[in-house]
Design a protein around this motif. Structure first.
Motif, PDB file in Angstrom:
ATOM      1  N   GLY A   1      58.479 -32.883  54.312  1.00  0.00           N
ATOM      2  CA  GLY A   1      59.128 -33.743  53.330  1.00  0.00           C
ATOM      3  C   GLY A   1      60.612 -33.446  53.201  1.00  0.00           C
ATOM      4  O   GLY A   1      61.437 -34.367  53.109  1.00  0.00           O
ATOM      5  N   TYR A   2      60.982 -32.164  53.224  1.00  0.00           N
ATOM      6  CA  TYR A   2      62.393 -31.809  53.126  1.00  0.00           C
ATOM      7  C   TYR A   2      63.184 -32.397  54.288  1.00  0.00           C
ATOM      8  O   TYR A   2      64.372 -32.736  54.146  1.00  0.00           O
ATOM      9  CB  TYR A   2      62.572 -30.286  53.125  1.00  0.00           C
TER      10      TYR A   2
ATOM     11  N   GLY B   1      68.132 -36.666  54.596  1.00  0.00           N
ATOM     12  CA  GLY B   1      69.175 -36.528  55.602  1.00  0.00           C
ATOM     13  C   GLY B   1      70.429 -35.841  55.097  1.00  0.00           C
ATOM     14  O   GLY B   1      70.564 -35.583  53.889  1.00  0.00           O
ATOM     15  N   PRO B   2      71.343 -35.518  55.982  1.00  0.00           N
ATOM     16  CA  PRO B   2      71.243 -35.798  57.418  1.00  0.00           C
ATOM     17  C   PRO B   2      70.419 -34.744  58.161  1.00  0.00           C
ATOM     18  O   PRO B   2      70.322 -33.605  57.716  1.00  0.00           O
ATOM     19  CB  PRO B   2      72.708 -35.730  57.879  1.00  0.00           C
ATOM     20  N   ARG B   3      69.821 -35.170  59.269  1.00  0.00           N
ATOM     21  CA  ARG B   3      69.118 -34.223  60.123  1.00  0.00           C
ATOM     22  C   ARG B   3      70.133 -33.513  61.009  1.00  0.00           C
ATOM     23  O   ARG B   3      71.041 -34.139  61.555  1.00  0.00           O
ATOM     24  CB  ARG B   3      68.065 -34.939  60.961  1.00  0.00           C
ATOM     25  N   LEU B   4      69.941 -32.214  61.168  1.00  0.00           N
ATOM     26  CA  LEU B   4      70.936 -31.405  61.861  1.00  0.00           C
ATOM     27  C   LEU B   4      70.454 -30.894  63.214  1.00  0.00           C
ATOM     28  O   LEU B   4      71.196 -30.913  64.195  1.00  0.00           O
ATOM     29  CB  LEU B   4      71.344 -30.225  60.970  1.00  0.00           C
ATOM     30  N   ILE B   5      69.213 -30.415  63.271  1.00  0.00           N
ATOM     31  CA  ILE B   5      68.646 -29.899  64.518  1.00  0.00           C
ATOM     32  C   ILE B   5      67.235 -30.451  64.652  1.00  0.00           C
ATOM     33  O   ILE B   5      66.387 -30.187  63.798  1.00  0.00           O
ATOM     34  CB  ILE B   5      68.608 -28.360  64.548  1.00  0.00           C
TER      35      ILE B   5
ATOM     36  N   ILE C   1      68.103 -29.252  54.113  1.00  0.00           N
ATOM     37  CA  ILE C   1      67.254 -28.464  53.214  1.00  0.00           C
ATOM     38  C   ILE C   1      66.393 -27.500  54.026  1.00  0.00           C
ATOM     39  O   ILE C   1      66.146 -26.362  53.590  1.00  0.00           O
ATOM     40  CB  ILE C   1      66.373 -29.379  52.342  1.00  0.00           C
ATOM     41  N   ASN C   2      65.956 -27.917  55.204  1.00  0.00           N
ATOM     42  CA  ASN C   2      65.195 -27.003  56.060  1.00  0.00           C
ATOM     43  C   ASN C   2      66.036 -25.804  56.479  1.00  0.00           C
ATOM     44  O   ASN C   2      65.563 -24.658  56.489  1.00  0.00           O
ATOM     45  CB  ASN C   2      64.706 -27.739  57.317  1.00  0.00           C
ATOM     46  N   LEU C   3      67.304 -26.057  56.802  1.00  0.00           N
ATOM     47  CA  LEU C   3      68.179 -24.944  57.169  1.00  0.00           C
ATOM     48  C   LEU C   3      68.475 -24.047  55.977  1.00  0.00           C
ATOM     49  O   LEU C   3      68.588 -22.830  56.115  1.00  0.00           O
ATOM     50  CB  LEU C   3      69.474 -25.491  57.772  1.00  0.00           C
TER      51      LEU C   3
ATOM     52  N   ASN D   1      55.896 -24.184  60.991  1.00  0.00           N
ATOM     53  CA  ASN D   1      56.242 -25.566  60.692  1.00  0.00           C
ATOM     54  C   ASN D   1      57.734 -25.816  60.920  1.00  0.00           C
ATOM     55  O   ASN D   1      58.146 -26.848  61.461  1.00  0.00           O
ATOM     56  CB  ASN D   1      55.864 -25.879  59.253  1.00  0.00           C
ATOM     57  N   THR D   2      58.555 -24.844  60.531  1.00  0.00           N
ATOM     58  CA  THR D   2      60.003 -24.972  60.735  1.00  0.00           C
ATOM     59  C   THR D   2      60.358 -25.028  62.214  1.00  0.00           C
ATOM     60  O   THR D   2      61.191 -25.841  62.639  1.00  0.00           O
ATOM     61  CB  THR D   2      60.729 -23.773  60.073  1.00  0.00           C
ATOM     62  N   VAL D   3      59.711 -24.166  63.001  1.00  0.00           N
ATOM     63  CA  VAL D   3      59.955 -24.165  64.450  1.00  0.00           C
ATOM     64  C   VAL D   3      59.600 -25.522  65.055  1.00  0.00           C
ATOM     65  O   VAL D   3      60.311 -26.040  65.931  1.00  0.00           O
ATOM     66  CB  VAL D   3      59.145 -23.040  65.125  1.00  0.00           C
ATOM     67  N   SER D   4      58.526 -26.130  64.557  1.00  0.00           N
ATOM     68  CA  SER D   4      58.145 -27.457  65.068  1.00  0.00           C
ATOM     69  C   SER D   4      59.168 -28.510  64.667  1.00  0.00           C
ATOM     70  O   SER D   4      59.498 -29.409  65.449  1.00  0.00           O
ATOM     71  CB  SER D   4      56.753 -27.847  64.552  1.00  0.00           C
ATOM     72  N   LEU D   5      59.699 -28.409  63.455  1.00  0.00           N
ATOM     73  CA  LEU D   5      60.713 -29.363  63.007  1.00  0.00           C
ATOM     74  C   LEU D   5      62.007 -29.212  63.796  1.00  0.00           C
ATOM     75  O   LEU D   5      62.751 -30.183  63.985  1.00  0.00           O
ATOM     76  CB  LEU D   5      60.991 -29.172  61.515  1.00  0.00           C
ATOM     77  N   LEU D   6      62.279 -27.999  64.258  1.00  0.00           N
ATOM     78  CA  LEU D   6      63.470 -27.765  65.080  1.00  0.00           C
ATOM     79  C   LEU D   6      63.287 -28.300  66.501  1.00  0.00           C
ATOM     80  O   LEU D   6      64.232 -28.285  67.291  1.00  0.00           O
ATOM     81  CB  LEU D   6      63.787 -26.263  65.121  1.00  0.00           C
ATOM     82  N   GLY D   7      62.060 -28.763  66.817  1.00  0.00           N
ATOM     83  CA  GLY D   7      61.813 -29.397  68.101  1.00  0.00           C
ATOM     84  C   GLY D   7      61.167 -28.530  69.154  1.00  0.00           C
ATOM     85  O   GLY D   7      61.063 -28.923  70.316  1.00  0.00           O
TER      86      GLY D   7
END
Length: 478
Positions: free
Chosen positions: A105-106, A110-114, A120-122, A368-374
């Motif tokens: 959700g975070y 936006g904006p998405r950075l990575i 917010i994730n960062l 989950n964060t690692v997955s969001l980072l791609g």
């Protein structure tokens, strides 16, 4: 599916969880319970959160604040546990409706950075680095209790003894949690909450019959909304830690998913039946949060009163590795030698349960964060499970090393508390974003919940502003 299908839920839940607790499948749909007693049978995520927050904020910071300030800040204890819960409720409701984790959700803000990760994730990554110190402090408190009870390899609280018990604690927790099973975390959390709640509340209620009796006037002075000189920074750290903090709010969504609230609701097919199930399981979640809030509030007030009534008159403030020894004075002053052991056993139980809760939750959040980072696809169960298991081994070792190097549990917990307070503001921003764009109007029509969310958001914003100013060396108040 009919209302009569409520009872088989635990069996079906076990089967669903064995497949993938984060996947919504129409086959996993279960009708929600319609009675309060039925809702109680589905509690769990909130009790894990209670075990986590009681160990860090309540035992260490709240008691230390009571010892330093006396009864004067009792009002802040009550507010700090009550005000933040409304953000937790809103975030968890979004999770049940969407079937997604808080970190997902975070990333929508936006904006998405990575990759798919946003600012917010960062910010969460930065906060979690600061929380390393807090988790090290929790391990330190549990290890110190073991070292005092069983001083093998040298003197109690000596480095050899602390290192020995740190290794033992790490081995036990890692072996328990490497299987990645939600049920283990819930069982240990419930047991720890029961043990320490009974011992702490019992001690607080017994004080009027001892030499450390407090009066109605003491309680009244604690409700005067005053902040004495020299306690403002300590109070802010307590507000950031006690009750449900930013990391607990985030983690709670994962436990709601693994417990099954979203799976039982099912994917959003736009039907009236799905909306009805959603309202039912959201009601279960709210009951879970209510029970958790009551436990946290009662324990927090008990710890504060005990610190104010026993430690403050003796000018004892928990510091360094002697934190456990100082806190044990609360019990020995009233109960004598048996109280010393009652405290040590209870303190170890609640701190160890917090250690377990952190070791179970943080690897999930980082994966989950690692997955969001791609790095990988979160829906890939095999890869996700493997990464979580690896981090379940690595992270506790890092936290333990931070304790062995710094060896000041109170300071370590306070640093993590301030970081958590800053991140709370970002969580509030995300909650309002998700509420306005991704939550159907029928689920945000309750005016009472809306008003409380507004008040909660304003209080958290004030906390964040203060913490930010302090970070840049701008002091407000004494």
């Amino acid at each position: 599916m009919t209302q009569n299908s409520v009872e088989p839920a635990p069996v079906q839940a076990s089967a669903a969880a064995a497949a993938d607790p984060y996947r919504l499948d129409p086959a996993d749909v279960i009708e929600p319970p319609t009675t309060f007693a039925g809702r109680l049978r589905h509690l769990g995520p909130g009790l894990i959160i209670s075990a986590a927050v009681i160990g860090s904020g309540e035992l260490i910071t709240t008691t230390a604040l009571g010892a330093k300030a006396g009864f004067i800040l009792l009002w802040l204890v009550i507010i700090s546990t009550a005000i933040k819960v409304w953000v937790q409720l809103e975030l968890a409701q979004w999770t049940i409706l969407s079937g997604k984790t808080a970190l997902e959700g975070y990333s929508h803000v936006g904006p998405r950075l990575i990759g798919r990760a946003g600012w917010i994730n960062l910010l969460w990554i930065l906060m979690d680095f600061a929380k390393v110190l807090q988790r090290g402090g929790i391990i330190g408190g549990a290890v110190a209790a073991l070292s005092i009870m069983f001083p093998v390899i040298g003197e109690p609280l000596g480095t050899p003894s602390l290192v020995f018990w740190t290794v033992v604690a790490l081995a036990v927790v890692i072996s328990l949690l490497v299987t990645n099973k939600y049920g283990i975390v819930e069982k240990f959390s419930v047991a720890a909450v029961i043990i320490f709640t009974l011992s702490t509340v019992g001690l607080a209620l017994s004080l009027p019959f001892t030499d450390f009796a407090f009066t109605g006037g003491d309680i009244a002075s604690g409700l005067s909304f005053a902040i004495p000189a020299g306690t403002l920074g300590f109070a802010v750290a307590m507000f950031g830690i006690t009750g449900v903090g930013a990391d607990e709010m985030t983690t709670y969504t994962y436990w709601c998913l693994e417990k099954g609230y979203a799976r039982y609701t099912g994917p959003d097919d736009g039907s009236a039946a799905r909306a009805r199930r959603a309202r039912g399981w959201i009601s279960v979640m709210r009951t879970d949060v209510l029970v958790s809030w009551i436990i946290s509030t009662v324990c927090t007030m008990s710890f504060y009163v005990i610190g104010a009534a026993i430690l403050h008159p003796q000018d004892l403030v928990p510091e360094g590795n002697e934190m456990i020894t100082t806190l044990s004075v609360m019990y020995t002053s009233v109960m004598g030698e048996p109280g010393h052991w009652i405290f040590l056993i209870g303190a170890f139980a609640v701190l160890f349960s917090t250690f377990i809760a952190s070791t179970a939750s943080v690897p999930r959040l980082w994966t989950n964060t690692v997955s969001l980072l791609g790095a990988f696809d979160w829906s890939n169960l095999a890869v996700r499970t493997r990464i979580i298991r690896i981090l379940t081994v690595v992270f506790p070792i890092i936290w333990a090393l931070s304790f062995l190097v710094i060896q000041s549990p109170v300071l370590m917990v306070q640093i993590g508390g301030v970081a958590s307070g800053v991140f709370l503001v970002a969580v509030v921003i995300a909650v309002w974003f998700l509420r306005s764009r991704e939550v159907p109007a029928e689920f945000r029509s309750n005016h009472f919940f809306t008003v409380m969310l507004v008040l909660s958001s304003l209080a958290i914003a004030a906390l964040g502003i203060y913490s930010a100013l302090e970070t840049f060396g701008i002091e407000i108040g004494a």
